[in-house]
Design an enzyme around this catalytic site. Structure first.
Site, PDB file in Angstrom:
ATOM      1  CB  CYS A   2      -0.910   0.004   1.228  1.00  0.00           C
ATOM      2  SG  CYS A   2      -2.051  -1.396   1.310  1.00  0.00           S
ATOM      3  CB  VAL A  54      -5.022  -9.901   3.844  1.00  0.00           C
ATOM      4  CG1 VAL A  54      -5.695 -10.671   4.974  1.00  0.00           C
ATOM      5  CG2 VAL A  54      -3.914 -10.753   3.220  1.00  0.00           C
ATOM      6  CG  ASN A  76       3.581  -0.623   2.204  1.00  0.00           C
ATOM      7  OD1 ASN A  76       2.987  -1.637   1.825  1.00  0.00           O
ATOM      8  ND2 ASN A  76       4.658  -0.161   1.584  1.00  0.00           N
ATOM      9  CG  LEU A 254       8.423 -11.044 -11.014  1.00  0.00           C
ATOM     10  CD1 LEU A 254       9.237  -9.805 -10.642  1.00  0.00           C
ATOM     11  CD2 LEU A 254       7.401 -10.695 -12.090  1.00  0.00           C
ATOM     12  CB  ILE A 286      10.938  -9.580 -19.589  1.00  0.00           C
ATOM     13  CG1 ILE A 286      10.977  -8.432 -20.599  1.00  0.00           C
ATOM     14  CG2 ILE A 286      11.979  -9.377 -18.476  1.00  0.00           C
ATOM     15  CD1 ILE A 286      10.513  -7.094 -20.049  1.00  0.00           C
TER      16      ILE A 286
END
Length: 551
Positions: A2, A54, A76, A254, A286
């Site tokens: 956040c 959550v 956060n 990733l 990527i």
């Protein structure tokens, strides 16, 4: 993940644009936002940008509880042991939000034991309206970011997840106002006077890299006692992934095809099957053209049976997003910018083309497990150990910063199991000689710990180290060559004398020029360039080290 923002002790003329300052970090939490003046504390404004992971219904902040109505929290973070804490101390939770545990811990034990009891990643600001105090805290390795602004002369304090939400305020305050990152593994206590002005009264470091967890460990010590060292490493990394599966949103990985991301992806896939997660795990790779990473990642994805996505980019993509990358990073470090370009493009793809929100990654492995090629040149095992400690102490300025900013730019939440406290404690306390590269192979101990697991093909488990910004590039043309060509065609102000760290190439000069446009005179954000140790090179790319053997 956040975004948090707060300002204390401000005059009205500085607080009128608080919504503008908060929306500077809207990318960190686009699901909802709130800004409010804390009536229990004079001259205090708190803001929050929410990414719901959550407890989507009740997890909004700033958070106050009926039990403690004079306490306000903005955080956060993800607290992985919040359910354990509830059971251990019989906390009467009012929500299903994990960060609620911070308020209960504070009122039960005080601030120091609070931060020591948290198994997770976090950056928080807790306001005690009864005692007229502010408490700040950040997780041990700085996985979650936190900036703070302090004008001592005028009694002003500002905090924000990124400097973007504070830089305009700093420019309106006195020249002595300081803006910089809050140190990981620290907490602070501030007093508030009758007029809302603040004063720092206590700053403490509660954690150092490799320290033993102060909380009840996720994996019981008696279970670990029955295992040998390599079994412990494999089991602890698996359990570090398990606790990080805590999410109400879709999870992906990733995947570069290197050891670190491949191990994490394999463990997440295994655990997702065990826990009957009702969707296939997506993996994301990527590269440019015939990049080694794309080929290796494809091999891993086929082996694991993931829903695999390949993202291709070219020189035009690099040219288009370079300045935005520097803005989001809030850094002018050469290595960090180079490595951030593909991660930024990949995050953009995930945001625009999938519903994955939580992404696992392999950051931290090179620091913990001596993965950088230059570790082969360490004078002694103890020197190599101390370099691991140094790298982990600084990771929030470089690789940790890169991973957070490139993913959060597109509202993704990053999970990094290699920086789990119980895992790093065990790994960094195995004999230093065992952690060194063996027979020219870096991370030998980590690889050996998974040799018989069947989690990965041997070709991946023992793949040569690739520098990320090199591995994603075409074999014919490296990314740093492309960047040199791009910046050579861009105009910059010449004959500028920069404070602090000096640029020394056309590439680094351009990065500093772009950085200064958004963050003038904030050279302290990048205290030194990331460079390999014990080798003589002028460029941080691993390709310039003699040992570099990747294709």
């Amino acid at each position: 993940m956040c975004g948090i923002w707060a300002i204390f002790g401000v005059e009205d003329k500085l607080s009128t644009n608080c919504i503008k300052h908060l929306t500077a970090i809207v990318h960190r939490g686009p699901d909802a936002w709130r800004i409010e003046q804390d009536a229990r504390v004079p001259a205090a404004i708190l803001g929050f940008q929410r990414l719901a992971i959550v407890d989507g219904l009740h997890g909004m902040q700033p958070m106050s509880l009926h039990r403690y109505p004079l306490t306000t929290l903005i955080c956060n973070g993800e607290i992985y042991n919040y359910k354990r804490l509830q059971k251990q101390y019989d906390f009467p939770y009012e929500t299903n939000c994990d960060v609620e545990a911070i308020i209960h811990l504070y009122h039960t034990f005080g601030i120091e034991k609070t931060v020591k009891q948290l198994d997770g990643v976090f950056a928080f600001c807790l306001v005690d309206g009864e005692k007229q105090k502010i408490f700040l805290g950040r997780d041990p390795y700085g996985v979650r970011p936190l900036f703070h602004l302090h004008d001592e002369q005028n009694g002003i304090l500002g905090i924000c997840s990124e400097a973007k939400g504070l830089i305009d305020i700093k420019q309106k305050l006195s020249g002595d106002t300081k803006l910089g990152q809050f140190s990981p593994g620290h907490f602070e206590e501030w007093n508030i006077d009758l007029y809302g002005k603040v004063k720092l009264v206590n700053s403490n470091q509660y954690f150092k890299p490799g320290s033993k967890p102060s909380f009840e460990p996720f994996v019981p010590e008696e279970l670990l006692a029955q295992m040998d060292s390599t079994e412990k490493i494999a089991h602890l990394l698996q359990e570090a992934c398990r606790k990080r599966l805590m999410s109400d949103r879709r999870i992906g990985c990733l995947l570069s095809g290197g050891l670190d991301s491949s191990l994490i992806a394999s463990l997440v896939v295994k655990l997702a099957k065990e826990q009957n997660i009702p969707y296939p795990i997506q993996t994301f790779a990527i590269g440019m053209g015939d990049s080694p990473d794309l080929i290796a990642a494809r091999t891993v994805a086929e082996y694991l049976g993931t829903e695999h996505h390949e993202v291709h980019f070219d020189e035009n993509d690099v040219r288009e997003i370079l300045d935005n990358v520097i803005y989001h990073l809030e850094s002018f470090d050469i290595t960090t910018i180079r490595a951030s370009i593909p991660m930024y493009i990949l995050s953009k793809y995930i945001k625009e083309h999938t519903n994955t929100i939580v992404v696992f990654s392999g950051e931290g492995a090179d620091e913990v497990a001596q993965g950088y090629i230059y570790f082969r040149d360490a004078p002694s095992p103890e020197d190599a150990h101390q370099e691991s400690i140094r790298l982990l102490s600084d990771i929030y300025l470089y690789d940790g910063l890169r991973a957070d900013r490139t993913t959060s730019a597109f509202s993704l939440e990053l999970r990094v199991p290699f920086l789990d406290i119980q895992f790093t404690h065990h790994y960094l306390n195995t004999p230093p000689k065992l952690r060194q590269p063996q027979d020219g192979i870096e991370k030998h101990l980590l690889r050996s710990s998974f040799t018989n697991s069947g989690l990965l093909p041997k070709s991946i488990l023992w793949r040569h180290k690739e520098a990320f910004s090199d591995g994603v590039a075409s074999i014919k043309k490296s990314l740093f060559t492309i960047l040199e060509e791009i910046v050579s065609k861009r105009p910059i102000k010449e004959n500028v004398i920069y404070k602090g760290l000096k640029p020394y190439t056309d590439e680094s000069t351009y990065y500093r020029y772009v950085f200064e446009k958004s963050f003038p005179d904030q050279h302290n954000f990048t205290p030194f360039y990331w460079m390999p140790k014990w080798v003589q090179v002028n460029d941080p790319s691993a390709r310039f080290i003699n040992h570099y053997a990747a294709s």
